[in-house]
Motif scaffolding. Structure first.
Motif, PDB file in Angstrom:
ATOM      1  N   SER A   1       0.779  -1.141  -0.109  1.00 53.53           N
ATOM      2  CA  SER A   1       0.064   0.092   0.085  1.00 53.53           C
ATOM      3  C   SER A   1       0.713   1.247  -0.143  1.00 53.53           C
ATOM      4  CB  SER A   1      -0.958   0.001   1.143  1.00 53.53           C
ATOM      5  OG  SER A   1      -0.239   0.174   2.320  1.00 53.53           O
ATOM      6  N   ARG A   2       1.962   1.071   0.688  1.00 56.69           N
ATOM      7  CA  ARG A   2       2.983   2.209   0.783  1.00 56.69           C
ATOM      8  C   ARG A   2       3.531   2.568  -0.648  1.00 56.69           C
ATOM      9  NH1 ARG A   2       4.442   4.210   5.779  1.00 56.69           N
ATOM     10  NH2 ARG A   2       6.616   4.855   5.070  1.00 56.69           N
ATOM     11  N   LYS A   3       3.908   1.323  -1.221  1.00 58.68           N
ATOM     12  CA  LYS A   3       4.461   1.682  -2.718  1.00 58.68           C
ATOM     13  C   LYS A   3       3.416   2.102  -3.766  1.00 58.68           C
ATOM     14  CE  LYS A   3       6.318  -1.052  -6.343  1.00 58.68           C
ATOM     15  NZ  LYS A   3       6.380  -2.394  -7.197  1.00 58.68           N
ATOM     16  N   ILE A   4       2.002   1.783  -3.544  1.00 58.92           N
ATOM     17  CA  ILE A   4       1.226   2.333  -4.337  1.00 58.92           C
ATOM     18  C   ILE A   4       0.855   3.839  -4.197  1.00 58.92           C
ATOM     19  CG2 ILE A   4      -1.313   2.368  -4.715  1.00 58.92           C
ATOM     20  CD1 ILE A   4      -1.284  -0.930  -4.307  1.00 58.92           C
ATOM     21  N   ARG A   5       0.945   4.216  -2.822  1.00 58.89           N
ATOM     22  CA  ARG A   5       0.864   5.733  -2.288  1.00 58.89           C
ATOM     23  C   ARG A   5       1.939   6.504  -2.811  1.00 58.89           C
ATOM     24  NH1 ARG A   5      -0.699   4.119   2.839  1.00 58.89           N
ATOM     25  NH2 ARG A   5       1.183   5.123   3.660  1.00 58.89           N
ATOM     26  N   GLY A   6       3.299   5.774  -3.449  1.00 55.69           N
ATOM     27  CA  GLY A   6       4.452   6.542  -4.029  1.00 55.69           C
ATOM     28  C   GLY A   6       5.373   6.837  -2.720  1.00 55.69           C
ATOM     29  N   VAL A   7       5.299   6.052  -1.664  1.00 56.69           N
ATOM     30  CA  VAL A   7       6.117   6.331  -0.527  1.00 56.69           C
ATOM     31  C   VAL A   7       7.667   5.653  -0.969  1.00 56.69           C
ATOM     32  CG1 VAL A   7       6.898   5.655   1.956  1.00 56.69           C
ATOM     33  CG2 VAL A   7       4.383   6.106   1.209  1.00 56.69           C
ATOM     34  N   GLU A   8       8.627   6.702  -1.089  1.00 59.98           N
ATOM     35  CA  GLU A   8       9.990   6.225  -1.261  1.00 59.98           C
ATOM     36  C   GLU A   8      10.447   5.350  -0.340  1.00 59.98           C
ATOM     37  OE1 GLU A   8      11.109   7.892  -3.800  1.00 59.98           O
ATOM     38  OE2 GLU A   8      10.456   9.939  -3.705  1.00 59.98           O
ATOM     39  N   CYS A   9      11.316   4.220  -1.232  1.00 60.05           N
ATOM     40  CA  CYS A   9      11.930   3.119  -0.592  1.00 60.05           C
ATOM     41  C   CYS A   9      13.444   2.906  -1.204  1.00 60.05           C
ATOM     42  CB  CYS A   9      11.149   1.853  -0.808  1.00 60.05           C
ATOM     43  SG  CYS A   9      11.896   0.397  -0.100  1.00 60.05           S
ATOM     44  N   VAL A  10      14.337   2.785  -0.239  1.00 63.46           N
ATOM     45  CA  VAL A  10      16.007   2.733  -0.488  1.00 63.46           C
ATOM     46  C   VAL A  10      16.278   1.287  -0.418  1.00 63.46           C
ATOM     47  CG1 VAL A  10      18.239   3.437  -0.042  1.00 63.46           C
ATOM     48  CG2 VAL A  10      16.323   5.249   0.174  1.00 63.46           C
ATOM     49  N   PHE A  11      16.703   0.724  -1.474  1.00 61.66           N
ATOM     50  CA  PHE A  11      17.293  -0.692  -1.436  1.00 61.66           C
ATOM     51  C   PHE A  11      18.790  -0.410  -1.028  1.00 61.66           C
ATOM     52  CE2 PHE A  11      19.460  -4.089  -3.279  1.00 61.66           C
ATOM     53  CZ  PHE A  11      18.927  -5.211  -3.101  1.00 61.66           C
ATOM     54  N   LEU A  12      19.141  -1.259   0.123  1.00 62.18           N
ATOM     55  CA  LEU A  12      20.630  -0.976   0.504  1.00 62.18           C
ATOM     56  C   LEU A  12      21.378  -2.127  -0.057  1.00 62.18           C
ATOM     57  CD1 LEU A  12      20.056   0.066   4.031  1.00 62.18           C
ATOM     58  CD2 LEU A  12      20.930   1.486   2.345  1.00 62.18           C
ATOM     59  N   SER A  13      22.276  -2.014  -0.905  1.00 63.13           N
ATOM     60  CA  SER A  13      23.082  -2.733  -1.598  1.00 63.13           C
ATOM     61  C   SER A  13      24.465  -2.932  -0.875  1.00 63.13           C
ATOM     62  CB  SER A  13      23.378  -2.408  -3.056  1.00 63.13           C
ATOM     63  OG  SER A  13      24.251  -3.347  -3.800  1.00 63.13           O
ATOM     64  N   HIS A  14      24.981  -3.825  -0.448  1.00 67.36           N
ATOM     65  CA  HIS A  14      26.149  -4.008   0.399  1.00 67.36           C
ATOM     66  C   HIS A  14      26.877  -5.401   0.405  1.00 67.36           C
ATOM     67  CE1 HIS A  14      22.902  -5.660   2.900  1.00 67.36           C
ATOM     68  NE2 HIS A  14      23.850  -6.206   3.962  1.00 67.36           N
ATOM     69  N   GLN A  15      27.747  -5.411   0.898  1.00 63.75           N
ATOM     70  CA  GLN A  15      28.713  -6.598   1.000  1.00 63.75           C
ATOM     71  C   GLN A  15      28.081  -7.015   2.414  1.00 63.75           C
ATOM     72  OE1 GLN A  15      31.131  -8.586   2.422  1.00 63.75           O
ATOM     73  NE2 GLN A  15      31.642  -9.948   0.912  1.00 63.75           N
ATOM     74  N   GLN A  16      28.055  -8.375   2.540  1.00 65.61           N
ATOM     75  CA  GLN A  16      27.562  -9.183   3.671  1.00 65.61           C
ATOM     76  C   GLN A  16      28.290  -8.671   4.859  1.00 65.61           C
ATOM     77  OE1 GLN A  16      24.610 -10.900   4.431  1.00 65.61           O
ATOM     78  NE2 GLN A  16      24.195  -9.950   2.538  1.00 65.61           N
ATOM     79  N   GLN A  17      29.639  -8.651   4.730  1.00 68.11           N
ATOM     80  CA  GLN A  17      30.619  -8.268   6.239  1.00 68.11           C
ATOM     81  C   GLN A  17      30.314  -6.942   6.698  1.00 68.11           C
ATOM     82  OE1 GLN A  17      34.343  -8.760   4.116  1.00 68.11           O
ATOM     83  NE2 GLN A  17      34.796 -10.675   5.146  1.00 68.11           N
ATOM     84  N   ASP A  18      29.541  -6.085   5.918  1.00 66.01           N
ATOM     85  CA  ASP A  18      28.975  -4.695   6.276  1.00 66.01           C
ATOM     86  C   ASP A  18      27.628  -4.711   6.995  1.00 66.01           C
ATOM     87  OD1 ASP A  18      31.589  -3.843   5.336  1.00 66.01           O
ATOM     88  OD2 ASP A  18      30.981  -3.500   3.478  1.00 66.01           O
ATOM     89  N   LYS A  19      27.113  -5.889   7.092  1.00 66.83           N
ATOM     90  CA  LYS A  19      25.559  -5.770   7.409  1.00 66.83           C
ATOM     91  C   LYS A  19      25.220  -4.981   8.814  1.00 66.83           C
ATOM     92  CE  LYS A  19      25.642 -10.300   9.578  1.00 66.83           C
ATOM     93  NZ  LYS A  19      25.217 -11.739   9.422  1.00 66.83           N
ATOM     94  N   GLU A  20      26.365  -5.043   9.646  1.00 67.06           N
ATOM     95  CA  GLU A  20      26.210  -4.095  10.909  1.00 67.06           C
ATOM     96  C   GLU A  20      26.038  -2.923  10.596  1.00 67.06           C
ATOM     97  OE1 GLU A  20      25.119  -5.690  13.898  1.00 67.06           O
ATOM     98  OE2 GLU A  20      25.335  -7.549  12.628  1.00 67.06           O
ATOM     99  N   ILE A  21      26.916  -2.315   9.947  1.00 67.91           N
ATOM    100  CA  ILE A  21      27.042  -0.933   9.428  1.00 67.91           C
ATOM    101  C   ILE A  21      25.833  -0.479   8.846  1.00 67.91           C
ATOM    102  CG2 ILE A  21      28.134   0.908   8.154  1.00 67.91           C
ATOM    103  CD1 ILE A  21      30.902  -0.714   9.007  1.00 67.91           C
ATOM    104  N   CYS A  22      25.519  -1.452   7.851  1.00 64.90           N
ATOM    105  CA  CYS A  22      24.319  -1.210   7.216  1.00 64.90           C
ATOM    106  C   CYS A  22      22.830  -1.135   7.521  1.00 64.90           C
ATOM    107  CB  CYS A  22      24.086  -2.251   5.751  1.00 64.90           C
ATOM    108  SG  CYS A  22      25.331  -2.069   4.631  1.00 64.90           S
ATOM    109  N   LYS A  23      23.043  -1.998   8.961  1.00 65.53           N
ATOM    110  CA  LYS A  23      21.960  -2.201   9.735  1.00 65.53           C
ATOM    111  C   LYS A  23      21.478  -0.537  10.433  1.00 65.53           C
ATOM    112  CE  LYS A  23      19.096  -3.828  13.014  1.00 65.53           C
ATOM    113  NZ  LYS A  23      18.246  -2.527  13.594  1.00 65.53           N
ATOM    114  N   LYS A  24      22.849   0.037  10.651  1.00 63.62           N
ATOM    115  CA  LYS A  24      22.638   1.481  11.282  1.00 63.62           C
ATOM    116  C   LYS A  24      22.289   2.313  10.392  1.00 63.62           C
ATOM    117  CE  LYS A  24      26.297   0.626  14.666  1.00 63.62           C
ATOM    118  NZ  LYS A  24      27.478   1.146  15.407  1.00 63.62           N
ATOM    119  N   VAL A  25      22.435   2.274   9.002  1.00 64.31           N
ATOM    120  CA  VAL A  25      22.208   3.136   7.884  1.00 64.31           C
ATOM    121  C   VAL A  25      20.639   2.837   7.631  1.00 64.31           C
ATOM    122  CG1 VAL A  25      22.213   3.616   5.296  1.00 64.31           C
ATOM    123  CG2 VAL A  25      24.228   2.943   6.788  1.00 64.31           C
ATOM    124  N   ALA A  26      20.319   1.648   7.721  1.00 63.35           N
ATOM    125  CA  ALA A  26      18.899   1.234   7.560  1.00 63.35           C
ATOM    126  C   ALA A  26      17.881   1.884   8.733  1.00 63.35           C
ATOM    127  CB  ALA A  26      18.473  -0.289   7.599  1.00 63.35           C
TER     128      ALA A  26
END
Length: 186
Positions: A17-42
């Motif tokens: 429903s959020r996609k239909i309403r045009g709510v922005e969504c950011v896909f986080l592309s990362h190397q698995q070793q950086d998942k803890e940092i990416c969690k902070k970014v997310a």
């Protein structure tokens, strides 16, 4: 209102429903070793009211990875990208060894608004060639500018309402992972 992680199974119906309403969504592309940092970014993006697709919570993707099913893994990643308006490629020294980040960029290049988010210590010369054509977010200051554009709210309002932190604040959750500001950007 806070954003959501569209990879969570409990959020899948709500995210449609959020996609239909045009709510922005950011896909986080990362190397698995950086998942803890990416969690902070997310978490930082979600707190600012931006939806994310952070694969650590995608049960389908985990199942395919655990069962060594590359076709299923590819399908899960494509679904995440197809449900996203933007992609941030998180670049660290580990990114050079990723087998999936180049695929994600290639698949999402024409489907999303692509950007590159540099972690601490990544100089312009260290960026992989396959990301040099996208806008680069060199520091927290640049990331806060992106959040201002994506949310349509001023940085001052986002900081005042605690939806994001000042780029130079030691209490910024990304302070250890990213530079606060780089004066010689260009």
């Amino acid at each position: 209102m806070a954003g959501i992680n569209r990879a969570l199974a409990s959020q899948k119906t709500f995210s449609e429903s959020r996609k239909i309403r045009g709510v922005e969504c950011v896909f986080l592309s990362h190397q698995q070793q950086d998942k803890e940092i990416c969690k902070k970014v997310a978490d930082y993006l979600i707190n600012a009211g931006i939806d994310v697709y952070f694969d650590e919570y995608d049960d389908d993707l985990k199942l395919h990875r655990q069962s060594n099913n590359p076709k299923g893994t590819t399908t899960a990643i494509r679904n995440g990208i197809n449900n996203s308006s933007h992609m941030l490629v998180v670049v660290s020294p580990n990114t050079l060894f990723s087998t999936w980040v180049p695929f994600e960029i290639g698949y999402g290049y024409d489907k999303t608004d692509l950007g590159v988010l540099c972690l601490k210590g990544i100089s312009k010369g260290k960026l992989p060639e396959y990301v040099r054509t996208a806008p680069v977010i060199r520091d927290i200051y640049d990331l806060n500018n992106l959040l201002e554009r994506l949310t349509g709210k001023t940085k001052e309002l986002l900081i005042e309402t605690r939806m994001m932190s000042d780029h130079s604040s030691y209490s910024n959750p990304l302070y250890e992972a990213m530079d606060s500001i780089i004066n010689d950007k260009y």
